[in-house]
Design an enzyme around this catalytic site. Sequence first.
Site, PDB file in Angstrom:
ATOM      1  N   LEU A  32       0.812  -1.213   0.000  1.00 53.25           N
ATOM      2  CA  LEU A  32       0.000   0.000   0.000  1.00 53.25           C
ATOM      3  C   LEU A  32       0.849   1.269   0.000  1.00 53.25           C
ATOM      4  O   LEU A  32       1.934   1.324   0.580  1.00 53.25           O
ATOM      5  CB  LEU A  32      -0.917   0.007   1.227  1.00 53.25           C
ATOM      6  N   HIS A  36      -3.394   4.255  -2.635  1.00 53.54           N
ATOM      7  CA  HIS A  36      -4.380   3.347  -2.044  1.00 53.54           C
ATOM      8  C   HIS A  36      -5.108   4.016  -0.875  1.00 53.54           C
ATOM      9  O   HIS A  36      -6.326   3.877  -0.718  1.00 53.54           O
ATOM     10  CB  HIS A  36      -3.696   2.077  -1.531  1.00 53.54           C
ATOM     11  N   GLN A  60      -3.390 -12.573 -13.160  1.00 52.07           N
ATOM     12  CA  GLN A  60      -3.299 -11.378 -14.000  1.00 52.07           C
ATOM     13  C   GLN A  60      -1.876 -11.059 -14.430  1.00 52.07           C
ATOM     14  O   GLN A  60      -1.646 -10.094 -15.157  1.00 52.07           O
ATOM     15  CB  GLN A  60      -3.920 -10.166 -13.305  1.00 52.07           C
ATOM     16  N   LEU A 182       1.786   7.422  -8.363  1.00 49.83           N
ATOM     17  CA  LEU A 182       2.229   6.506  -7.318  1.00 49.83           C
ATOM     18  C   LEU A 182       1.880   5.082  -7.723  1.00 49.83           C
ATOM     19  O   LEU A 182       0.790   4.801  -8.207  1.00 49.83           O
ATOM     20  CB  LEU A 182       1.560   6.852  -5.992  1.00 49.83           C
ATOM     21  N   SER A 183       2.824   4.180  -7.530  1.00 53.79           N
ATOM     22  CA  SER A 183       2.647   2.783  -7.921  1.00 53.79           C
ATOM     23  C   SER A 183       3.546   1.913  -7.069  1.00 53.79           C
ATOM     24  O   SER A 183       4.654   2.325  -6.691  1.00 53.79           O
ATOM     25  CB  SER A 183       3.003   2.605  -9.406  1.00 53.79           C
TER      26      SER A 183
END
Length: 257
Positions: A32, A36, A60, A182-183
């Site tokens: 997170l 998030h 995925q 953001l990732s």
Amino acid sequence: MTKVIEALSDWQSIRKTINDLSVGFVPTMGNLHAGHLSLLERSKCENTITVLSLFINPTQFNNKNDFKNYPRTLAQDIAMAEENGIDYVLAPTDDALYPDQYAYKITNSTINNQEAEFRPRHFDGVLTVVMKLLLLVKPTRAYFGEKDYQQLQLVKGLAEAFFLDTEIIGCKIVRNEFGLPLSSRNRRLTEDQYQLAQRFSEIFHSDLSCDEIKNALIQEGIIVDYIEDYNERRFAAVHVGDIRLIDNIPFAKDKKC
């Protein structure tokens, strides 16, 4: 107090006790960050109960190394959920969420551009796990970030096609001071790669045409999957080293490629 639930049967029992309450849901793969948390805060503002799921969905990933290297930070994520007053955290195992071993899946037979083109079968896994989670959680509202814009549109289509009684809400991208979305992947960037990722963001957000952006990124040593305009938005997917980054922005009608 945050309640962490691993057994889906436990959650199903709990869900029956909150039928009269509005339930917000934020599905994540963990690791997170502030993006998030912005989804969770919106859910808390708009619902009586907020549910967070932490599940690294194996179906995925079309790249095994990407799945292997995805950060696993369950204890840290649960602590963040507790700090932010989240009511329930679902943290199921692979076997619990896929008792069928992925024999049954949801697919969209019409999508073949952008992420669908460069990540074969990716959206099959996304739509399948989202369907499972929505059926389990039965949320009033579910929150998804616009960074994965194509995914957001597909999830909205999924909810409509299968008459799901859940409102799918898209939330604006949260960016750092340089404009980079953001990732969780950003945390895998080396210092040099992070500088290059910032250049990607600067160039992508410029007034250049798609072709000019591609050429500028290539000159920086960035590998480009696509830069394209679609439905009044500009989309990008690039590789900085072995890290794949995506972004999208709305644009004025007179600034198409």
